[in-house]
Design a protein around this motif. Structure first.
Motif: not given
Length: 99
Positions: A69-71, A17-22
């Motif tokens: 965010l990707n990290g 979800s974080i990856g998609s949001g980023a």
């Protein structure tokens, strides 16, 4: 590997979800930058020029945010796969998932 598979799955879902949001944030920012740059072709004067300069100056900020965010996404994925959880830590994650 965590002792509770649900914790691993939830962490992987959150990372995804974080990856998609980023990615969505970055795509939106790129789209806005393109619009502003195209606007500069049709308008002249100090206001459009200042807007274009501000958008270009913010590029590093948005790149840094995307990188952070990707990290964090990678950190969650690595933790989900590799961390040896104590019973207390796993219980805390299970509680946080129910909120």
């Amino acid at each position: 590997m965590p002792k509770i598979l649900a914790v691993t799955e939830e962490m992987m879902d959150r990372a995804s979800s974080i990856g998609s949001g980023a990615s969505e944030i970055r795509d939106s920012q790129n789209h806005i930058t393109t619009i502003i740059q195209n606007m500069g072709r049709n308008f002249s004067g100090p206001i459009p020029s200042l807007i274009i300069e501000k958008m270009i100056a913010m590029e590093d900020t948005y790149s840094g945010m995307n990188e952070n965010l990707n990290g964090y996404k990678t950190f969650l994925e690595d933790t989900a796969r590799n961390y040896e959880w104590t019973d207390q830590e796993a219980a805390r994650w299970m509680q946080s998932m129910s909120r």
